[in-house]
Scaffold this motif. Structure first.
Motif, PDB file in Angstrom:
ATOM      1  N   GLY A   1     -38.922 -39.317  27.616  1.00 49.23           N
ATOM      2  CA  GLY A   1     -38.334 -40.554  27.116  1.00 49.23           C
ATOM      3  C   GLY A   1     -36.935 -40.867  27.630  1.00 49.23           C
ATOM      4  O   GLY A   1     -36.406 -41.945  27.379  1.00 49.23           O
ATOM      5  N   ARG A   2     -36.342 -39.950  28.382  1.00 46.65           N
ATOM      6  CA  ARG A   2     -34.975 -40.138  28.888  1.00 46.65           C
ATOM      7  C   ARG A   2     -34.983 -40.933  30.191  1.00 46.65           C
ATOM      8  O   ARG A   2     -35.928 -40.844  30.985  1.00 46.65           O
ATOM      9  CB  ARG A   2     -34.305 -38.782  29.134  1.00 46.65           C
ATOM     10  CG  ARG A   2     -34.226 -37.848  27.937  1.00 46.65           C
ATOM     11  CD  ARG A   2     -33.112 -38.170  26.967  1.00 46.65           C
ATOM     12  NE  ARG A   2     -31.827 -38.458  27.552  1.00 46.65           N
ATOM     13  CZ  ARG A   2     -30.925 -37.563  27.950  1.00 46.65           C
ATOM     14  NH1 ARG A   2     -31.156 -36.264  27.815  1.00 46.65           N
ATOM     15  NH2 ARG A   2     -29.776 -37.954  28.465  1.00 46.65           N
ATOM     16  N   ARG A   3     -33.895 -41.645  30.446  1.00 47.44           N
ATOM     17  CA  ARG A   3     -33.746 -42.398  31.695  1.00 47.44           C
ATOM     18  C   ARG A   3     -33.276 -41.465  32.807  1.00 47.44           C
ATOM     19  O   ARG A   3     -32.367 -40.643  32.613  1.00 47.44           O
ATOM     20  CB  ARG A   3     -32.734 -43.528  31.521  1.00 47.44           C
ATOM     21  CG  ARG A   3     -33.256 -44.662  30.659  1.00 47.44           C
ATOM     22  CD  ARG A   3     -32.270 -45.816  30.579  1.00 47.44           C
ATOM     23  NE  ARG A   3     -31.930 -46.270  31.921  1.00 47.44           N
ATOM     24  CZ  ARG A   3     -30.678 -46.578  32.305  1.00 47.44           C
ATOM     25  NH1 ARG A   3     -29.666 -46.468  31.472  1.00 47.44           N
ATOM     26  NH2 ARG A   3     -30.440 -46.985  33.527  1.00 47.44           N
ATOM     27  N   LEU A   4     -33.874 -41.625  33.983  1.00 45.17           N
ATOM     28  CA  LEU A   4     -33.451 -40.858  35.157  1.00 45.17           C
ATOM     29  C   LEU A   4     -31.977 -41.079  35.453  1.00 45.17           C
ATOM     30  O   LEU A   4     -31.256 -40.139  35.784  1.00 45.17           O
ATOM     31  CB  LEU A   4     -34.279 -41.265  36.377  1.00 45.17           C
ATOM     32  CG  LEU A   4     -35.589 -40.530  36.586  1.00 45.17           C
ATOM     33  CD1 LEU A   4     -36.440 -41.255  37.601  1.00 45.17           C
ATOM     34  CD2 LEU A   4     -35.324 -39.121  37.025  1.00 45.17           C
ATOM     35  N   ALA A   5     -31.520 -42.322  35.346  1.00 46.93           N
ATOM     36  CA  ALA A   5     -30.121 -42.641  35.646  1.00 46.93           C
ATOM     37  C   ALA A   5     -29.175 -41.878  34.724  1.00 46.93           C
ATOM     38  O   ALA A   5     -28.120 -41.411  35.160  1.00 46.93           O
ATOM     39  CB  ALA A   5     -29.893 -44.150  35.524  1.00 46.93           C
ATOM     40  N   ASP A   6     -29.548 -41.729  33.467  1.00 45.33           N
ATOM     41  CA  ASP A   6     -28.703 -40.984  32.521  1.00 45.33           C
ATOM     42  C   ASP A   6     -28.681 -39.499  32.884  1.00 45.33           C
ATOM     43  O   ASP A   6     -27.625 -38.856  32.840  1.00 45.33           O
ATOM     44  CB  ASP A   6     -29.200 -41.159  31.091  1.00 45.33           C
ATOM     45  CG  ASP A   6     -29.054 -42.592  30.596  1.00 45.33           C
ATOM     46  OD1 ASP A   6     -28.230 -43.345  31.168  1.00 45.33           O
ATOM     47  OD2 ASP A   6     -29.775 -42.956  29.652  1.00 45.33           O
ATOM     48  N   LEU A   7     -29.823 -38.953  33.227  1.00 44.05           N
ATOM     49  CA  LEU A   7     -29.888 -37.537  33.597  1.00 44.05           C
ATOM     50  C   LEU A   7     -29.126 -37.266  34.891  1.00 44.05           C
ATOM     51  O   LEU A   7     -28.552 -36.190  35.056  1.00 44.05           O
ATOM     52  CB  LEU A   7     -31.337 -37.087  33.724  1.00 44.05           C
ATOM     53  CG  LEU A   7     -32.100 -36.996  32.399  1.00 44.05           C
ATOM     54  CD1 LEU A   7     -33.582 -36.833  32.646  1.00 44.05           C
ATOM     55  CD2 LEU A   7     -31.565 -35.857  31.554  1.00 44.05           C
ATOM     56  N   ALA A   8     -29.125 -38.236  35.795  1.00 43.81           N
ATOM     57  CA  ALA A   8     -28.381 -38.065  37.049  1.00 43.81           C
ATOM     58  C   ALA A   8     -26.886 -37.912  36.792  1.00 43.81           C
ATOM     59  O   ALA A   8     -26.184 -37.249  37.559  1.00 43.81           O
ATOM     60  CB  ALA A   8     -28.641 -39.248  37.976  1.00 43.81           C
ATOM     61  N   VAL A   9     -26.407 -38.476  35.693  1.00 42.31           N
ATOM     62  CA  VAL A   9     -24.995 -38.337  35.312  1.00 42.31           C
ATOM     63  C   VAL A   9     -24.775 -37.078  34.480  1.00 42.31           C
ATOM     64  O   VAL A   9     -23.828 -36.324  34.707  1.00 42.31           O
ATOM     65  CB  VAL A   9     -24.525 -39.594  34.526  1.00 42.31           C
ATOM     66  CG1 VAL A   9     -23.138 -39.394  33.955  1.00 42.31           C
ATOM     67  CG2 VAL A   9     -24.577 -40.821  35.421  1.00 42.31           C
TER      68      VAL A   9
ATOM     69  N   GLN B   1     -27.338 -31.459  38.708  1.00 38.82           N
ATOM     70  CA  GLN B   1     -27.852 -30.269  39.408  1.00 38.82           C
ATOM     71  C   GLN B   1     -29.255 -29.916  38.941  1.00 38.82           C
ATOM     72  O   GLN B   1     -30.116 -29.565  39.744  1.00 38.82           O
ATOM     73  CB  GLN B   1     -26.890 -29.097  39.233  1.00 38.82           C
ATOM     74  CG  GLN B   1     -25.582 -29.345  39.958  1.00 38.82           C
ATOM     75  CD  GLN B   1     -24.494 -28.389  39.528  1.00 38.82           C
ATOM     76  OE1 GLN B   1     -24.496 -27.893  38.411  1.00 38.82           O
ATOM     77  NE2 GLN B   1     -23.551 -28.146  40.428  1.00 38.82           N
ATOM     78  N   ASP B   2     -29.494 -30.015  37.636  1.00 39.84           N
ATOM     79  CA  ASP B   2     -30.833 -29.740  37.111  1.00 39.84           C
ATOM     80  C   ASP B   2     -31.844 -30.752  37.642  1.00 39.84           C
ATOM     81  O   ASP B   2     -32.952 -30.390  38.036  1.00 39.84           O
ATOM     82  CB  ASP B   2     -30.834 -29.774  35.581  1.00 39.84           C
ATOM     83  CG  ASP B   2     -30.091 -28.610  34.960  1.00 39.84           C
ATOM     84  OD1 ASP B   2     -29.836 -27.617  35.671  1.00 39.84           O
ATOM     85  OD2 ASP B   2     -29.767 -28.692  33.762  1.00 39.84           O
ATOM     86  N   LEU B   3     -31.452 -32.013  37.651  1.00 38.54           N
ATOM     87  CA  LEU B   3     -32.349 -33.058  38.142  1.00 38.54           C
ATOM     88  C   LEU B   3     -32.629 -32.868  39.629  1.00 38.54           C
ATOM     89  O   LEU B   3     -33.782 -32.975  40.071  1.00 38.54           O
ATOM     90  CB  LEU B   3     -31.762 -34.444  37.872  1.00 38.54           C
ATOM     91  CG  LEU B   3     -32.653 -35.629  38.225  1.00 38.54           C
ATOM     92  CD1 LEU B   3     -33.947 -35.611  37.428  1.00 38.54           C
ATOM     93  CD2 LEU B   3     -31.904 -36.941  37.989  1.00 38.54           C
TER      94      LEU B   3
END
Length: 197
Positions: A87-95, A99-101
């Motif tokens: 349910g999370r946005r890729l753009a949010d995880l990129a911030v 490194q995990d992404l």
């Protein structure tokens, strides 16, 4: 008995279009319209008497229904487990976790988000393909037609498994919503064919 398997990735969801990891999202009006339009193209390719299976996810079940398939839910076709990223946005995880992404997008064994690695998905889908082979009637001379409505990562994993390729190639396989792949099982094993639609 030979098996002809058509695998279809579900129609697009609002979450996909917003760049979110899936969270058991239903199809919205746009996704349903896409699936209904696709039904006219795929129906002739399915074949008479095809066994139909579908992922337990709502979007896959919505797609199968829109395609006119009376499909049995099969947990082996479930979406990749995204763990805490669901349910999370890729753009949010990129911030938040770049490194995990990055590791997850490049390393098929990485599952830093607590979910399923692509290597594990390939193993799971390979086991599903093997189980599909075992339920075929070996005495029958006819090709068994099977259709499965599932998810893009599952189609990628099926291709990798059928080819006996390294899971490292996963990021080089693009599967759009409502894409179809065709796999065939014969005495020489699974092969990947151009989808005949």
């Amino acid at each position: 008995m030979d098996t002809r398997l058509l695998m279809i990735s579900h129609a697009s969801t609002a979450a996909q279009r917003a760049g979110r990891f899936p969270a058991d999202d239903p199809l919205d009006a746009r996704g349903l319209a896409e699936a209904h339009a696709y039904a006219a193209r795929i129906t002739p390719a399915i074949g008479q008497g095809a066994a139909a299976y579908v992922s337990p996810a709502v979007c896959a079940r919505d797609t199968a229904a829109a395609l006119g398939l009376a499909a049995s839910v099969d947990v082996g076709l479930a979406e990749m487990n995204y763990g805490t990223w669901q349910g999370r946005r890729l753009a949010d995880l990129a911030v938040e976790a770049p490194q995990d992404l990055a590791a997850w997008t490049r390393d098929p064994d990485a599952a830093p988000h607590g979910g399923e690695s692509f290597s594990n998905l390939v193993k799971r889908i390979g086991e599903w393909l093997d189980a599909l082979r075992r339920v075929a009637d070996p005495a029958s001379k006819h090709t068994r037609n099977v259709i499965a409505v599932t998810h893009a990562p599952v189609l990628r994993a099926a291709i990798v498994s059928a080819l006996g390729a390294s899971p490292v190639v996963f990021s080089r396989i693009e599967i759009a919503p409502l894409s179809t792949i065709e796999l065939r099982r014969s005495s020489r094993g699974w092969t990947w064919w151009p989808a005949s639609q």
